[in-house]
Design a protein around this motif. Sequence first.
Motif, PDB file in Angstrom:
ATOM      1  N   LEU A 260      28.760  44.279  45.060  1.00  5.80           N
ATOM      2  CA  LEU A 260      29.967  43.477  45.306  1.00  5.80           C
ATOM      3  C   LEU A 260      30.840  44.014  44.313  1.00  5.80           C
ATOM      4  O   LEU A 260      31.668  43.303  43.374  1.00  5.80           O
ATOM      5  CB  LEU A 260      29.648  41.845  44.990  1.00  5.80           C
ATOM      6  CG  LEU A 260      28.578  41.116  45.731  1.00  5.80           C
ATOM      7  CD1 LEU A 260      28.205  39.897  45.284  1.00  5.80           C
ATOM      8  CD2 LEU A 260      29.307  40.995  47.431  1.00  5.80           C
ATOM      9  N   ASP A 261      31.501  45.040  44.701  1.00  8.60           N
ATOM     10  CA  ASP A 261      32.466  46.049  44.123  1.00  8.60           C
ATOM     11  C   ASP A 261      33.907  45.690  44.325  1.00  8.60           C
ATOM     12  O   ASP A 261      34.860  46.529  43.732  1.00  8.60           O
ATOM     13  CB  ASP A 261      32.007  47.395  43.817  1.00  8.60           C
ATOM     14  CG  ASP A 261      32.067  47.904  45.374  1.00  8.60           C
ATOM     15  OD1 ASP A 261      32.228  47.289  46.169  1.00  8.60           O
ATOM     16  OD2 ASP A 261      31.478  49.080  44.987  1.00  8.60           O
ATOM     17  N   ASP A 262      34.165  44.782  45.479  1.00  5.05           N
ATOM     18  CA  ASP A 262      35.436  44.520  45.953  1.00  5.05           C
ATOM     19  C   ASP A 262      35.902  43.359  45.672  1.00  5.05           C
ATOM     20  O   ASP A 262      36.836  42.753  46.567  1.00  5.05           O
ATOM     21  CB  ASP A 262      35.570  45.019  47.288  1.00  5.05           C
ATOM     22  CG  ASP A 262      34.493  44.497  48.171  1.00  5.05           C
ATOM     23  OD1 ASP A 262      33.827  43.380  47.730  1.00  5.05           O
ATOM     24  OD2 ASP A 262      34.476  44.542  49.438  1.00  5.05           O
ATOM     25  N   ILE A 263      35.544  42.511  45.027  1.00  7.19           N
ATOM     26  CA  ILE A 263      35.817  41.104  44.651  1.00  7.19           C
ATOM     27  C   ILE A 263      37.032  41.104  43.944  1.00  7.19           C
ATOM     28  O   ILE A 263      37.090  41.407  42.639  1.00  7.19           O
ATOM     29  CB  ILE A 263      34.870  40.005  44.153  1.00  7.19           C
ATOM     30  CG1 ILE A 263      33.457  40.117  44.789  1.00  7.19           C
ATOM     31  CG2 ILE A 263      35.217  38.564  43.944  1.00  7.19           C
ATOM     32  CD1 ILE A 263      33.472  39.783  46.335  1.00  7.19           C
ATOM     33  N   PRO A 264      38.311  40.404  44.536  1.00  2.00           N
ATOM     34  CA  PRO A 264      39.612  40.715  43.548  1.00  2.00           C
ATOM     35  C   PRO A 264      39.412  39.936  42.279  1.00  2.00           C
ATOM     36  O   PRO A 264      38.820  38.582  42.320  1.00  2.00           O
ATOM     37  CB  PRO A 264      40.630  39.955  44.476  1.00  2.00           C
ATOM     38  CG  PRO A 264      40.118  40.164  45.898  1.00  2.00           C
ATOM     39  CD  PRO A 264      38.495  40.166  45.872  1.00  2.00           C
ATOM     40  N   VAL A 283      38.327  37.916  33.746  1.00  4.60           N
ATOM     41  CA  VAL A 283      39.226  37.372  32.737  1.00  4.60           C
ATOM     42  C   VAL A 283      39.614  36.298  33.353  1.00  4.60           C
ATOM     43  O   VAL A 283      40.364  36.197  34.555  1.00  4.60           O
ATOM     44  CB  VAL A 283      40.255  38.509  32.451  1.00  4.60           C
ATOM     45  CG1 VAL A 283      41.137  38.048  31.246  1.00  4.60           C
ATOM     46  CG2 VAL A 283      39.848  39.882  32.068  1.00  4.60           C
ATOM     47  N   PRO A 284      39.556  35.112  32.548  1.00  3.34           N
ATOM     48  CA  PRO A 284      39.789  33.909  33.106  1.00  3.34           C
ATOM     49  C   PRO A 284      41.345  33.383  33.590  1.00  3.34           C
ATOM     50  O   PRO A 284      41.529  32.669  34.116  1.00  3.34           O
ATOM     51  CB  PRO A 284      39.383  32.805  31.965  1.00  3.34           C
ATOM     52  CG  PRO A 284      38.413  33.449  31.019  1.00  3.34           C
ATOM     53  CD  PRO A 284      38.756  35.125  31.182  1.00  3.34           C
ATOM     54  N   THR A 285      42.083  34.116  32.793  1.00  2.00           N
ATOM     55  CA  THR A 285      43.514  34.171  33.191  1.00  2.00           C
ATOM     56  C   THR A 285      43.975  34.717  34.459  1.00  2.00           C
ATOM     57  O   THR A 285      45.039  34.292  35.241  1.00  2.00           O
ATOM     58  CB  THR A 285      44.416  34.868  32.063  1.00  2.00           C
ATOM     59  OG1 THR A 285      43.797  36.055  31.701  1.00  2.00           O
ATOM     60  CG2 THR A 285      44.582  33.839  30.900  1.00  2.00           C
ATOM     61  N   ASP A 286      42.998  35.684  35.091  1.00  2.00           N
ATOM     62  CA  ASP A 286      43.118  36.416  36.277  1.00  2.00           C
ATOM     63  C   ASP A 286      42.689  35.877  37.545  1.00  2.00           C
ATOM     64  O   ASP A 286      43.386  35.586  38.574  1.00  2.00           O
ATOM     65  CB  ASP A 286      42.779  37.970  36.161  1.00  2.00           C
ATOM     66  CG  ASP A 286      43.479  38.705  35.218  1.00  2.00           C
ATOM     67  OD1 ASP A 286      44.326  38.281  34.682  1.00  2.00           O
ATOM     68  OD2 ASP A 286      42.662  39.678  34.948  1.00  2.00           O
ATOM     69  N   THR A 287      41.428  35.210  37.234  1.00  2.00           N
ATOM     70  CA  THR A 287      40.811  34.310  38.577  1.00  2.00           C
ATOM     71  C   THR A 287      39.991  33.446  37.811  1.00  2.00           C
ATOM     72  O   THR A 287      39.925  33.136  36.395  1.00  2.00           O
ATOM     73  CB  THR A 287      40.130  35.429  39.309  1.00  2.00           C
ATOM     74  OG1 THR A 287      39.437  34.742  40.457  1.00  2.00           O
ATOM     75  CG2 THR A 287      38.680  35.937  38.608  1.00  2.00           C
TER      76      THR A 287
END
Length: 330
Positions: A260-264, A283-287
């Motif tokens: 799963l190397d394409d999960i944004p 990173v919690p601020t990104d997703t």
Amino acid sequence: MTDPIIDVRELRREFVVHTPSGKWLRRNRTTVNAVDGLTFDIPRGAAVGYLGANGAGKSTTIKVLCGILAPTSGTARTCGMEPVRHRKRLARQLGVVFGQRSQLWWDLPLRESFRVLGAIHRLAPATLQRRTEELIDRLDLGEFVSTPVRQLSLGQRIRGEVAAALLHSPPLLILDEPTIGLDVLSKERLRVFLTEQRQLHGTSLLLATHDMGDVQRLTERILIVDHGKLAYDGTLTGLAERVGAERVMVLQLAGPTRPLDDIPGTRLLDVESGGSKQRLSFVPTDTTAARILELVGRHAQVNDLTLEEPDIDDVVRRNYLRSAEESMRG
Ligand SMILES: Nc1ncnc2c1ncn2[C@@H]1O[C@H](COP(=O)(O)OP(=O)(O)OP(=O)(O)O)[C@@H](O)[C@H]1O
């Protein structure tokens, strides 16, 4: 709103240090700004971790808060009092433990020390008796309460120190490195006890430590001091976000799945068991964990997941580095 239990405004404390200059008997005079303009307050009932690298100014702040040192400028109020001016009155509202220094009478057994402290704090005999027995029980002091302090092990002595500091049920407990040098079991026993005391008595806590386990278990807010200045005031989670610390989601999938190397918003860390176990960092601020789960769910069935939190030591270290970089940039 009630007054904060600790209130520090623009606090500065400097030390003048004389060092030999190498020429004749001349000595250089330098000024160390141990505490350099600190402002913060702690509401009643709160539990706050006080962190910083060696020499950052933690012990100096604590000494000012207890009335051992006077501020060079600015103000500190502890339990609504000026610590140096009202040191005796403050002692009745405050319990302090310095992990590296004993406040007990070396030749007296703990039980005798409690008697002396009971008299100093003017506790009624029945109150002293009740509290002594409670502390002996909760801190498991029974086996050595009649042994002179000089013969106690470090772990036994620290438990004795904590009992002595809490004998008069003060509303504020200040601990400076209380678990330093303690083994895992002794640390745990002390943490359980402190948590219990806070629940029972609503004791406010200021805890200076390098032990992140103490911080995570005992406090809900942290202050980080760096070169005498406040570098951070907030939660551990907030700090992790600030330094961009990563969380890791460990996914157990229903069967072998492509990497799963394409999960944004995520980075694939590793793939095990033919793809049925995969670790993604984010990173919690990104997703968010929920968003990742939704995206993964489009490719595979998730049977189980765990979240690994950022390594707290690493987070704090990165905050120090970040502060150092910021101050170098000016
Ligand atoms: N009595 C003193 N005389 C001179 N300098 C001092 C004195 N006490 C502390 N300092 C200096 O003030 C600075 C802050 O020291 P402090 O003991 O408050 O740091 P700390 O954060 O408690 O460190 P640690 O984690 O190592 O205990 C250091 O540079 C220290 O050398």
